[in-house]
Design an enzyme around this catalytic site. Structure first.
Site, PDB file in Angstrom:
ATOM      1  N   ASP A 162      50.962  44.504  35.822  1.00 36.68           N
ATOM      2  CA  ASP A 162      50.536  45.294  37.439  1.00 36.68           C
ATOM      3  C   ASP A 162      50.260  44.742  38.745  1.00 36.68           C
ATOM      4  O   ASP A 162      51.671  43.672  38.824  1.00 36.68           O
ATOM      5  CB  ASP A 162      49.190  45.056  36.854  1.00 36.68           C
ATOM      6  CG  ASP A 162      47.997  45.016  37.877  1.00 36.68           C
ATOM      7  OD1 ASP A 162      47.641  46.588  38.477  1.00 36.68           O
ATOM      8  OD2 ASP A 162      46.992  44.242  38.216  1.00 36.68           O
ATOM      9  N   ASP A 164      48.555  44.897  42.368  1.00 36.78           N
ATOM     10  CA  ASP A 164      47.860  44.346  42.813  1.00 36.78           C
ATOM     11  C   ASP A 164      46.677  43.264  41.921  1.00 36.78           C
ATOM     12  O   ASP A 164      46.619  43.258  40.939  1.00 36.78           O
ATOM     13  CB  ASP A 164      46.438  45.341  43.329  1.00 36.78           C
ATOM     14  CG  ASP A 164      47.040  45.758  44.542  1.00 36.78           C
ATOM     15  OD1 ASP A 164      47.406  45.828  45.419  1.00 36.78           O
ATOM     16  OD2 ASP A 164      47.878  47.180  44.226  1.00 36.78           O
TER      17      ASP A 164
HETATM   18  O1  LIG Z   1      46.726  48.367  39.401  1.00 38.73           O
HETATM   19  P1  LIG Z   1      47.164  48.272  40.303  1.00 38.73           P
HETATM   20  O2  LIG Z   1      48.314  47.684  40.587  1.00 38.73           O
HETATM   21  O3  LIG Z   1      46.518  46.462  40.179  1.00 38.73           O
HETATM   22  O4  LIG Z   1      45.963  48.881  41.540  1.00 38.73           O
HETATM   23  C1  LIG Z   1      44.514  48.685  41.676  1.00 38.73           C
HETATM   24  C2  LIG Z   1      44.408  48.776  43.083  1.00 38.73           C
HETATM   25  O5  LIG Z   1      45.295  47.854  44.114  1.00 38.73           O
HETATM   26  C3  LIG Z   1      44.979  48.412  45.070  1.00 38.73           C
HETATM   27  O6  LIG Z   1      43.747  47.831  45.913  1.00 38.73           O
HETATM   28  C4  LIG Z   1      42.919  46.657  45.317  1.00 38.73           C
HETATM   29  O7  LIG Z   1      44.194  45.322  45.821  1.00 38.73           O
HETATM   30  C5  LIG Z   1      44.232  45.037  47.201  1.00 38.73           C
HETATM   31  C6  LIG Z   1      44.837  44.347  47.899  1.00 38.73           C
HETATM   32  O8  LIG Z   1      44.501  43.140  47.820  1.00 38.73           O
HETATM   33  C7  LIG Z   1      42.327  44.964  47.614  1.00 38.73           C
HETATM   34  O9  LIG Z   1      41.776  45.031  48.786  1.00 38.73           O
HETATM   35  C8  LIG Z   1      41.255  45.990  46.790  1.00 38.73           C
HETATM   36  O10 LIG Z   1      39.744  45.142  47.438  1.00 38.73           O
HETATM   37  C9  LIG Z   1      41.680  45.838  45.561  1.00 38.73           C
HETATM   38  O11 LIG Z   1      40.644  46.761  44.886  1.00 38.73           O
HETATM   39  C10 LIG Z   1      44.841  49.425  46.041  1.00 38.73           C
HETATM   40  O12 LIG Z   1      44.645  50.115  47.275  1.00 38.73           O
HETATM   41  C11 LIG Z   1      44.151  50.837  44.606  1.00 38.73           C
HETATM   42  O13 LIG Z   1      44.691  51.728  45.267  1.00 38.73           O
HETATM   43  C12 LIG Z   1      45.011  50.185  43.784  1.00 38.73           C
HETATM   44  O14 LIG Z   1      44.192  51.430  42.662  1.00 38.73           O
END
Ligand SMILES: O=P(O)(O)OC[C@H]1O[C@H](O[C@H]2O[C@H](CO)[C@@H](O)[C@H](O)[C@H]2O)[C@H](O)[C@@H](O)[C@@H]1O
Length: 433
Positions: A162, A164
């Protein structure tokens, strides 16, 4: 086989002591979005058992083991009862109107800084004890590295990562969630040793070109709804109606699989409406991830979260073919299709020509609820396991845990070291013969 190996037995003694101690403590005040959870420790088997042999079916075929239950699993035998902090868990796949505000409030663990500053030392001790106790059922992949590699010895490891919260730390600004140079190097080296794919909720372009920027990997964006993988003739991949042949940046022929392509106009429409209706809420960020839209409320005053939810769920009443799921301080608007990160794992294994092999060991590392679909697929198939990245105890389908991206990096580096030393040993023995 793994039952005999017991790296945790010493920890078990300590944890039993802690469990008794904390069981006897009646008052438990936990910080912010955590609530106590009853966990029963497993006297008979504190030692982690072989994850791979717990599952009996082959990939893609129905499992013949009892379905995984998040409620009662590994703590099922009678024994000590310990209250540990637990995040409030809404339905993983559908935050319905009645529960969405609670789910929004509990959608990300508290920052370490918060817990250090705002809670007392004894509460902090309790949180640590709770984490250690949770690790009995979800041990550290670093501490269990020997077990993992013992099993992986005659297998081909396949990595799914994954982005983020796994390769990059969670930060306030989603546009600034960069991975470190050291992490990029670790992923690159891992990808040279093992087939590796990144499966992210973000749009594939964003992950590839803005964040990861490595050509050695396969990528799946939009929670697996946008997969670019190697060209492969197979009924499942090549002949799939949503799969087309195209070329990648390097001019190499690839397969592009986009099972939600018909939703793009709808997603764009919803994106624009969400931008518009939330424009007066300070801190909201709406992100277009091509086949899904993220509505971030991490930087919104908590008093306004209800407002954010009302707008999102209100708008979605007009779009019966879209649903809302929940990530870390983010509401994700996505098509109602039978596709998720778990299906993406199956698809990628098939694309890589690996799904029918008995000797593969897929490892999926992720931190989010959407990663649970992938953990579940690996738990129920014949091979592999998930590793949950979390600093707090969580209900999970993963078999192992890592605390944060720095531990993920360490794990990847260890895998590469192990692979290289195993290869050089094989070369040495061949030379000797
Ligand atoms: O599947 P992933 O790669 O884990 O993506 C899931 C979401 O991640 C991001 O948001 C998350 O991370 C951000 C940066 O650290 C944080 O600010 C946010 O609160 C988290 O939800 C991304 O911006 C989303 O579009 C993804 O769906």
């Amino acid at each position: 086989m793994f039952c005999s190996f017991s790296p945790l037995s010493y920890n078990w003694l300590i944890l039993s002591y802690l469990a008794v101690r904390y069981h006897n403590t009646s008052e438990h005040n936990f910080v912010s979005d955590q609530e106590p959870m009853d966990l029963k420790s497993n006297h008979s088997s504190p030692v982690f058992t072989d994850p791979v042999h717990l599952s009996k079916s082959r990939l893609g075929l129905p499992s013949n083991i009892a379905p995984y239950s998040t409620a009662a699993q590994p703590y099922s035998s009678s024994g000590l009862c310990l209250q540990i902090p637990r995040r409030k868990v809404g339905k993983l796949d559908d935050v319905r109107a009645s529960g969405w505000l609670d789910a929004m409030k509990s959608s990300s663990p508290p920052r370490k800084k918060l817990s250090k500053d705002l809670i007392s030392e004894s509460q902090s001790d309790e949180t640590d004890a709770a984490y250690l106790t949770w690790m009995i059922s979800c041990p550290s992949a670093l501490n269990s590295f020997h077990i993992i590699t013992t099993y992986a010895k005659c297998k081909s490891v396949v990595l799914f990562l994954d982005y983020d919260g796994t390769l990059s730390p969670i930060v306030d600004n989603p546009d600034a969630a960069f991975m470190s140079t050291a992490m990029r190097a670790a992923v690159k080296k891992a990808a040279k040793c093992f087939p590796t794919a990144i499966i992210s909720g973000r749009s594939r372009d964003k992950v590839v070109y803005e964040f990861v920027r490595l050509s050695e990997l396969c990528y799946a964006g939009s929670h697996g709804m946008d997969i670019m993988g190697p060209l492969r003739e197979s009924e499942y991949v090549g002949d799939h109606p949503d799969c087309i042949r195209t070329t990648d940046e390097q001019g190499k022929e690839v397969h592009l699989f986009q099972p939600a392509s018909e939703f793009v106009p709808m997603i764009n429409e919803v994106y624009k409406s969400l931008l518009d209706i939330t424009k007066n809420i300070i801190g909201v960020k709406v992100e277009n991830n091509k086949f899904c839209v993220s509505v971030h409320y991490r930087n919104v005053d908590e008093k306004m979260w209800e407002e954010v939810g009302k707008h999102v769920f209100g708008l979605l009443k007009d779009f019966s073919r879209l649903q809302v799921t929940h990530g870390r301080k983010v509401l994700e608007v996505r098509p109602v299709i039978d596709w998720n990160k778990g299906k993406a794992v199956e698809f990628l294994l098939e694309s890589l020509g690996l799904s029918h092999r008995d000797d593969i060991l897929p490892i999926y590392i992720g931190d989010d609820r959407t990663d649970e679909d992938a953990f579940k697929v690996l738990r129920e198939c014949n091979h592999g396991f998930g590793i949950l990245v979390s600093t707090v105890p969580k209900e999970t389908n993963a078999f192992y845990s890592l605390r944060d991206p720095s531990e993920v990096q360490e794990f990847l580096k260890s895998l590469v070291r192990w692979k290289n030393s195993a290869s050089s040993q094989t070369e040495d023995s061949t030379a000797t013969v």
